[in-house]
Design an enzyme around this catalytic site. Sequence first.
Site, PDB file in Angstrom:
ATOM      1  N   ASP A  22      21.909  -2.658  -5.818  1.00  0.00           N
ATOM      2  CA  ASP A  22      22.018  -2.326  -7.241  1.00  0.00           C
ATOM      3  C   ASP A  22      22.871  -3.398  -7.913  1.00  0.00           C
ATOM      4  OD1 ASP A  22      22.221  -1.105  -9.702  1.00  0.00           O
ATOM      5  OD2 ASP A  22      23.791   0.303  -9.058  1.00  0.00           O
ATOM      6  N   ASP A  26      23.717   1.388 -11.915  1.00  0.00           N
ATOM      7  CA  ASP A  26      23.114   2.704 -12.177  1.00  0.00           C
ATOM      8  C   ASP A  26      22.842   3.460 -10.869  1.00  0.00           C
ATOM      9  OD1 ASP A  26      21.002   1.261 -11.177  1.00  0.00           O
ATOM     10  OD2 ASP A  26      19.621   1.698 -12.828  1.00  0.00           O
ATOM     11  N   ASP A  30      17.616  -2.859  -7.691  1.00  0.00           N
ATOM     12  CA  ASP A  30      16.822  -3.522  -8.720  1.00  0.00           C
ATOM     13  C   ASP A  30      16.476  -4.950  -8.296  1.00  0.00           C
ATOM     14  OD1 ASP A  30      19.360  -4.848  -9.300  1.00  0.00           O
ATOM     15  OD2 ASP A  30      19.900  -2.947 -10.285  1.00  0.00           O
ATOM     16  N   ASP A  99       3.461  -4.652  -3.608  1.00  0.00           N
ATOM     17  CA  ASP A  99       2.796  -3.430  -3.197  1.00  0.00           C
ATOM     18  C   ASP A  99       1.784  -3.089  -4.290  1.00  0.00           C
ATOM     19  OD1 ASP A  99       2.332  -0.852  -2.002  1.00  0.00           O
ATOM     20  OD2 ASP A  99       4.400  -0.901  -1.258  1.00  0.00           O
ATOM     21  N   ASP A 201      -1.679  -0.089  -0.870  1.00  0.00           N
ATOM     22  CA  ASP A 201      -1.359   1.314  -0.581  1.00  0.00           C
ATOM     23  C   ASP A 201      -2.629   2.108  -0.249  1.00  0.00           C
ATOM     24  OD1 ASP A 201       0.884   3.297  -0.766  1.00  0.00           O
ATOM     25  OD2 ASP A 201      -0.446   4.223  -2.243  1.00  0.00           O
ATOM     26  N   GLU A 264      -2.629  -0.699   4.123  1.00  0.00           N
ATOM     27  CA  GLU A 264      -2.004   0.473   4.750  1.00  0.00           C
ATOM     28  C   GLU A 264      -3.106   1.421   5.210  1.00  0.00           C
ATOM     29  OE1 GLU A 264       1.059   4.185   3.897  1.00  0.00           O
ATOM     30  OE2 GLU A 264      -0.441   3.630   2.426  1.00  0.00           O
ATOM     31  N   HIS A 325       9.016   3.121   4.848  1.00  0.00           N
ATOM     32  CA  HIS A 325       9.667   4.095   3.972  1.00  0.00           C
ATOM     33  C   HIS A 325       9.068   5.499   4.072  1.00  0.00           C
ATOM     34  CE1 HIS A 325       6.087   2.705   2.065  1.00  0.00           C
ATOM     35  NE2 HIS A 325       6.160   3.667   1.180  1.00  0.00           N
ATOM     36  N   ASP A 326       8.075   5.669   4.933  1.00  0.00           N
ATOM     37  CA  ASP A 326       7.439   6.978   5.093  1.00  0.00           C
ATOM     38  C   ASP A 326       7.726   7.623   6.441  1.00  0.00           C
ATOM     39  OD1 ASP A 326       6.095   6.802   2.588  1.00  0.00           O
ATOM     40  OD2 ASP A 326       4.512   5.585   3.501  1.00  0.00           O
TER      41      ASP A 326
HETATM   42  C1  GLC Z   1       1.540   5.498   0.742  1.00  0.00           C
HETATM   43  C2  GLC Z   1       2.987   5.168   0.516  1.00  0.00           C
HETATM   44  C3  GLC Z   1       3.731   6.438   0.286  1.00  0.00           C
HETATM   45  C4  GLC Z   1       3.168   7.103  -0.941  1.00  0.00           C
HETATM   46  C5  GLC Z   1       1.662   7.333  -0.805  1.00  0.00           C
HETATM   47  C6  GLC Z   1       1.033   7.678  -2.106  1.00  0.00           C
HETATM   48  O1  GLC Z   1       1.339   6.217   1.919  1.00  0.00           O
HETATM   49  O2  GLC Z   1       3.479   4.420   1.585  1.00  0.00           O
HETATM   50  O3  GLC Z   1       5.098   6.206   0.136  1.00  0.00           O
HETATM   51  O4  GLC Z   1       3.806   8.330  -1.171  1.00  0.00           O
HETATM   52  O5  GLC Z   1       1.022   6.175  -0.362  1.00  0.00           O
HETATM   53  O6  GLC Z   1       0.994   6.566  -2.944  1.00  0.00           O
HETATM   54 MG    MG Z   2      20.262  -0.834 -10.682  1.00  0.00          MG
END
Ligand code: GLC
Ligand code: MG
Length: 529
Positions: A22, A26, A30, A99, A201, A264, A325-326
């Site tokens: 950050d 906030d 970023d 992404d 994605d 993905e 991140h999932d």
């Molecule tokens: C992908 C992303 C995930 C998101 C989903 C819907 O699986 O990695 O974080 O919630 O798509 O966009």
């Molecule tokens: Mg910030």
Amino acid sequence: MQDAFWWQRGIVYQVYPRSFQDSDGDGIGDLEGIRQRLDHLVWLGVDAVWISPIFVSPMADFGYDVADYCAIEPMFGSLEDFDRLVAEAHAKGLKVILDFVPNHTSEQHAWFRESRSSRDNPKRDWYIWRDPAPDGGPPNNWISNFGGSAWQRDEATGQYYYHAFLVQQPDLNWRNPQVRAAMYDVLRFWLDRGVDGFRVDVIWHLIKDVDFRDNPDNAGYQPSQPMIGRFQQTYSADRPEVHEVVRNMRAVLEDYDERVLIGEIYLPVERVVAYYGEGLSGAHLPFNFQLLETPWDARLLARMIERYEGLLPPGGWPNWVLGNHDRQRIAARVGEAQARVAAMLLLTLRGTPTVYYGDEIGMPDVAIPPERVQDPWGVNEPGLGLGRDPVRTPMQWAGDNFAGFSTVEPWLPLSDDWREKNVERLKEDRHSILSLYRNLISLRRAHRALSVGDYAAVARDGNVLAYERRFEGEHLLVILNLGHEKQLEDLSMFGDATILLSTHLDREGASGSSVVLRPSEGLLLRVDS
Ligand code: GLC
Ligand code: MG
């Protein structure tokens, strides 16, 4: 392989932008924060940074609900900040991967506002609208990936729209040529600004069954599993016509130099490899998530690697992902000791590795108090542990000031151990997991056998995984002890071998024709014969 592309030789590092750095106080990461931290990536030795979505978004799914594909979310900065980040990354020798979220938009995207306004709006067909079933219910049995029906009735027109994810994420209709053209223009917009590629994605979701048939039952479904598992996803995803779309995206990139298309795809591996496309006309790297899914057992991993290698199409380049991140973080899944072994595996296998931010310092899954839960999945389907917040917590840079992440309380809590487990501290410890990552990356860069060489399995006993990597005259051996017992390894079949790196970082240079692997130790060796 003399002329391997950067995305073949290189290492990708994923940044979750809300949690990297950050810069404006906030509590949310970023673009300027990422720019300030580029030197960490250079120091670590990675080649490319993939940044999860940074586009205008109401943040219902934290950026995966895009309201404007060609503008930066103000919370993350501006287009000028973005250009500056790309310019600086390039100056430091780093590639930038964005992404791309083509399956769905935010419900607040101008296209969807128009589409939902009336049945005869010109953008009506840009999304997936269907009449109710005869009983007034949803048009078919499709379930949202985040729980509940995937259909939402819209009062204004009496029809349902389809959303594979949140109600706030209506799916685009990729059978409509105008949608395709508009989205390929989005790709060009960012390619023209200098981005080096895209992670796409849920690419396997783009095309749905033309007749919207009901999905078949999934006999093995247990109520303790996410609701999406109730039915097989036969008709809602991975339709044959999707490959034409992937090929078109690839063709857009082909008009530029050496850009990369990463897809993905959560599917069984024999379906994943189809996304390389006929004659390699599809994704350069269909993400291979098998390290996230295979139980941590040497035999099962060996079999999985062998099978993947065997299924790759001729010339198809492999890739490996250890975290994102999932999914649960590797340190949480296999423990701290094995997380080091996992790092050696990731960075010595054949194929492009993707490192998830924070895994290089062994970040854990952070327990989130109920009042701080953010992820809508965890909220929609409570009690199943589906929330992804624990793997999205702020990067731990230093021992003070909210781990050096921000000047205020961050949007998600820090781990309990951030005062010890942070970049500043682990950098000084030459035996730390961070030092291990850096050593592994530097060896991968130094030895073409690791970055582009051949792979061959070596049969071993016990919970030991072993393989050779070779390139021209260079011959390397990797032996990983996934167990908690020590193992005597006979190396005489290789002649003499010299340790280039131990995951314990304490016996580089030793050589011989046998070696005792300590519990949870991995070795990278040079075969000298
Ligand atoms: C992908 C992303 C995930 C998101 C989903 C819907 O699986 O990695 O974080 O919630 O798509 O966009
Ligand atoms: Mg910030």
